[in-house]
Enzyme design. Structure first.
Site, PDB file in Angstrom:
ATOM      1  N   GLY A 168       0.957  -1.104   0.046  1.00 52.80           N
ATOM      2  CA  GLY A 168       0.060  -0.103  -0.021  1.00 52.80           C
ATOM      3  C   GLY A 168       0.999   1.285  -0.039  1.00 52.80           C
ATOM      4  N   ARG A 174     -14.696  12.800  12.838  1.00 52.94           N
ATOM      5  CA  ARG A 174     -15.265  11.718  12.615  1.00 52.94           C
ATOM      6  C   ARG A 174     -15.837  10.957  13.987  1.00 52.94           C
ATOM      7  NH1 ARG A 174     -11.040   9.038   8.309  1.00 52.94           N
ATOM      8  NH2 ARG A 174     -11.607  10.195   6.773  1.00 52.94           N
ATOM      9  N   LEU A 208      -3.408   8.796   4.410  1.00 55.62           N
ATOM     10  CA  LEU A 208      -2.618   8.990   3.408  1.00 55.62           C
ATOM     11  C   LEU A 208      -1.444   9.706   3.652  1.00 55.62           C
ATOM     12  CD1 LEU A 208      -5.163   9.608   0.464  1.00 55.62           C
ATOM     13  CD2 LEU A 208      -4.171   7.327   1.421  1.00 55.62           C
TER      14      LEU A 208
END
Lengths: 638, 254
Positions: A44, A332, A443
């Site tokens: 990844g 969140r 990211l």
């Protein structure tokens, strides 16, 4: 070997720590780099960027992925964007502000020095990605565009439509393939790591299974890097890809790597609600939608009128009402809990009353449909494909779902675990997000670790092993690990039980979602701690795995992963029970403010919980968190 | 809904395969196609039959892992949609659906519906990148990219590498896949220094594995990201031009 937690945080002023550290640690000179072999597991963002960077530096790299190509890694599915403190928008952003937002967003449960370094190297990541040809969104003048994300009051998120993860991963994948072409990196596809090999307390290699032939092979190196992602699939239903699993990090944990903060699991607020019992996974709708979408529920519980028929004054835009300063852009964890409260109190919408509305009508009226289409077109299409509803006309329905795990292998400032020679990067480690990750920061962290941190810090470890050969793969340490792997495979294939692997995974996921999900209580966790071992025992004797080892056998692959999820799920509950406070995504019902917000207990729990595997009761080690540069306060997004 | 499936079963690369018929009852129209296969697989295991091997990962149409021929069409009947995003509401009660692996010589079958697409990685390895080492780039805003250029490069970069274009092509050509990467990088200012070498290296590698393009256009129709066949024109343009370019003078010629 007893675990000692030495975070190795450099002394000195916050802004100088990383530079000082880079100067004080040892390097490996260019001619000597080719004498080393490094194993990277996972391709990844973190794994591909690290492997490519090692290759460029001259190391010999072996990179392993269970996919058919490195490009399939789940980073590819990240939608919204990547943060960087570029301050291109002239809105007051700075490295310190990104650092501060990230520490605060994580509810003061992360290490200051790591987070500051992350904010510092965020600048380099954007430069690197642009030079690789990552097609970020641009303004008409040709310069880069930004948008806002939850938990921040500046626009610092760089994005590539709703496919930022895809484009960044392809950039890292291409850099990796360039090194494969150059011969510095050897790529091993469809190979799953099934154990870590240690000798004299050091990581010396791995055992892998070829997923097409079943062949078990041993690989040795001077250092092993795990970049194998997070464990949100422990919940069965999550936004993670089907194959995401904890096997690599869990088996490393069982070989001596401390596991930090396992109960810090993020439940993402904007996912498409579950539609039926057969559902295999949940789909995320990017948090960036909260830039222009307004979240609401009907004021009257059980109001089943179509949303367009509910008049303005009978709608509750609850985030705007409760958190006027941040509104729909609260972090969140806050957004998720608020949605849960709305649904639990009977305000849920949709056929199963399991969602809240995310409404774009105002934004479309203000900006025009074409602007919304340009910003979120692919997300709207995806939503329509799944639900058969057109979000340009009908508000989206969303509900929280497991998405990311802040917990992971404990690492020091050099990203080394408690096993010397074993490093963990990206979501696989616990390092930077504390108890809650802000949007567009995964990211950033994956690429920071892979491109700009580990390539420097790994040298300090390797320097000690100059002119030594990796441990040969016929060493008893390898043979022993191999035999254990082969035994487990044989056990699964012999136990012709009565239920499928998925059955057990679903049941485990249900227990964890109910008792160790968005809110937790001592009572519920105790219940989970008695139900999970019982189910695990049943799994061990009653699971049915058909087929053979020598060809592709997806049930066999999954059986091993679910076995590890059982053990990890148990540790999550133990950790959640032990942490008698609420912080970030970890919400203990017993510890909340009168308004229902998370109540942190800094005097007793301002530490990282790092668990040691013993085979019986896990042992807790504490890494105290000290805050020299910011003062922990109760997070307020009002 | 009740659906009859005819599924290609093949135990391993070297063994012969064949169709097997399965009846799947009580299919909900809200299920995705792959969830329907999941349900069938669970039933097969309980009946003592090995489940059908197929690849999928993100189930959001972005990783490119999934992809099967559904009634002869790569990814099935819905345009611009990967197999994992196809829902059963696109079918009718009583339908018979044929499910096969990608049909292409360059993608040998591994098992059942799973194929080997590693030839795609070889094409990227040949030159599908911009050679920039970690740590060396200038500030991101020092490379302005006109918005239409960035947008077009993105349209090409949206490729997910699933292989549907190859499976759809009567020649088994990979020109749309290769063109998408060449166009993404060759359109951008950052991609100019290696533009001509890149296209030659990638096309030459492509031709080692795949058939030739004869402009049928099936690839564009099959592409789950609706990548335009115009990029193949750009690929051909750059390839031909590259053969005549004096590399020492490209800075003058543009």
């Amino acid at each position: 070997m007893p675990i000692e937690l030495d975070p190795k945080v450099p002394a000195g002023p916050l802004e100088d720590k990383w530079d000082e550290h880079k100067f004080s640690i040892r390097l490996v000179n260019p001619a000597n780099k080719r004498k080393y072999r490094i194993i990277v597991v996972g391709t990844g963002l973190a794994g591909a960027s690290a492997a490519a960077s090692f290759g460029e530096l001259g190391y010999n790299v072996d990179v392993f992925t269970y996919h058919d190509s490195p490009r399939r890694a789940h980073s590819i599915a990240a939608q919204g964007g990547i943060n960087a403190a570029k301050n291109y928008q002239n809105d007051g952003d700075s490295v310190f502000r990104l650092f501060y937002d990230t520490i605060k967003g994580g509810d003061y449960r992360s290490r200051e020095a790591n987070v500051y370094r992350l904010a510092q190297v965020s600048l380099n990541i954007i430069d690197q990605a642009v030079a690789q040809g990552v097609p970020f969104a641009r303004e008409y003048g040709g310069l880069l565009d930004n948008r806002s994300f939850g938990g921040a009051q500046v626009s610092r998120t760089f994005y590539a439509r709703g496919q930022t993860g895809q484009q960044l991963l392809l950039g890292a994948y291409q850099a990796l393939m360039r090194q494969v072409h150059a011969g510095t990196v050897t790529l091993h596809t469809r190979k799953e790591m099934l154990d870590l090999v240690t000798k004299d307390g050091r990581a010396v290699g791995i055992i892998v299974r070829d997923l097409t032939t079943g062949e078990i092979t041993s690989h040795s190196a001077h250092a092993v890097v795990l970049a194998t992602g997070g464990y949100a699939n422990v919940y069965y239903l999550s936004t993670n890809a089907m194959n995401c699993n904890a096997t690599a990090i869990w088996r490393a944990h069982k070989k001596g790597a401390a596991f930090a903060n396992p109960c810090f699991t993020q439940i993402h607020p904007t996912c498409i609600p579950q539609s039926d019992e057969f559902q295999s996974k949940l789909t995320l709708m990017s948090e960036s939608l909260r830039n222009d979408g307004r979240i609401w529920v009907p004021k009257n519980p059980g109001d089943d009128r179509p949303p367009n028929e509910i008049p303005e004054d009978e709608r509750d835009y609850y985030l705007e009402r409760m958190y006027p300063a941040f509104g729909n852009l609260v972090p969140r964890d806050v957004a998720s809990r608020a949605a849960k409260r709305m649904v639990d109190s009977g305000h849920g919408v949709g056929p199963r009353h399991n969602g809240v509305y995310l409404d774009f009508a105002d934004a479309i009226a203000r900006l025009g449909k074409h602007v919304i289409e340009e910003r979120y077109g692919n997300l709207f299409e995806m939503y329509e494909r799944i639900t058969d509803e057109n979000p340009y006309e009908v508000p989206m329905r969303i509900y929280p779902a497991p998405h990311y795990t802040m917990g992971g292998l404990w690492v020091d400032y050099n990203l080394m675990t408690t096993i010397p020679g074993l490093f963990a990067i990206g979501e696989a480690n616990f390092s930077d997000h504390g108890a809650n990750r802000l949007g567009a920061s995964a990211l950033m962290q994956g690429l920071a670790d892979g491109y700009f941190v580990l390539p420097y810090t790994i040298g300090d470890y390797l320097a000690d092993y100059l002119n030594t050969d990796p441990v040969p793969t016929d060493d008893p340490a390898f043979t022993e690990a191999r035999n254990a792997v082969e035994d487990q495979i044989a056990r699964f294939l012999q136990s012709r039980g009565t239920r499928t692997v998925d059955h057990y995974h679903r049941e485990l996921g249900r227990i964890l979602w109910d008792y160790c999900g968005m809110s937790r209580s001592a009572e519920g966790l105790q219940k989970a701690l008695s139900e999970i071992p019982a189910l695990y025992e049943e799994f061990k004797t009653d699971v049915r795995v058909l087929g053979e080892n020598e060809t592709v056998n997806q049930s066999l692959e999954k059986a091993g992963r679910v076995d590890d999820f059982f053990q990890l799920g148990l540790l999550m509950c133990i950790d959640a029970l032990q942490r008698e406070e609420s912080c970030g995504a970890h919400f203990r019902e017993e510890y909340q403010t009168p308004e229902g917000e998370a109540l942190r207990r800094d005097d007793e729990f301002s530490y990282v919980s790092a668990w040691e595997w013993t085979g019986a009761e896990p042992v807790l080690h504490r890494e105290p968190l000290t805050f020299e540069f910011v003062t922990p306060t109760t997070r307020s997004y009002k | 809904m009740n659906i009859t499936l005819q599924v290609w079963r093949q135990a391993k690369p070297s063994s012969p395969g064949g169709f097997k018929t399965y009846l799947v009852e009580d299919v909900s129209p809200d299920m995705s196609f792959l969830e329907m296969l999941d349900v069938l697989n669970e039933r097969l295991v309980l009946q003592g039959e090995e489940p059908i091997t197929f690849e999928s990962d993100c189930r959001e149409g972005i990783c490119g892992a999934c992809g099967v021929m559904i009634n002869g069409l790569p990814h099935g009947p819905q345009l611009g949609t990967a197999t994992c995003q196809l829902h059963m509401r696109k079918f009718s009660d009583g339908d018979t659906i044929t499910v096969e692996p990608w049909r292409a010589a360059a993608f040998p079958v591994v098992k059942d519906l799973m194929v080997d697409r590693s030839a795609f990685d070889r094409i990227i390895e040949a030159g599908g990148y911009i050679s920039v080492n970690t740590g060396s780039p200038p500030d991101a805003n020092e490379i302005p990219v006109p918005k239409p250029v960035a947008d077009t490069a993105f349209d090409a970069a949206a490729c997910i590498g699933c292989g549907a274009c190859v499976a759809a092509c009567p020649n088994g050509a990979a020109n749309l896949f290769t063109a998408a990467k060449v166009a993404h990088l060759n359109l951008l200012p950052q991609g100019q220094p290696e533009r001509w070498d890149r296209v030659v290296a990638m096309v030459d590698t492509m031709e080692e594995f795949f058939g030739s393009c004869t402009n049928h256009g099936e690839c564009e129709k099959a592409c789950p990201k609706s990548i335009s066949i115009d990029f193949i024109a750009l690929l051909n343009h750059d390839y031909v031009k590259a053969k005549f370019k004096n590399r020492r003078l490209v800075a003058q010629q543009g």
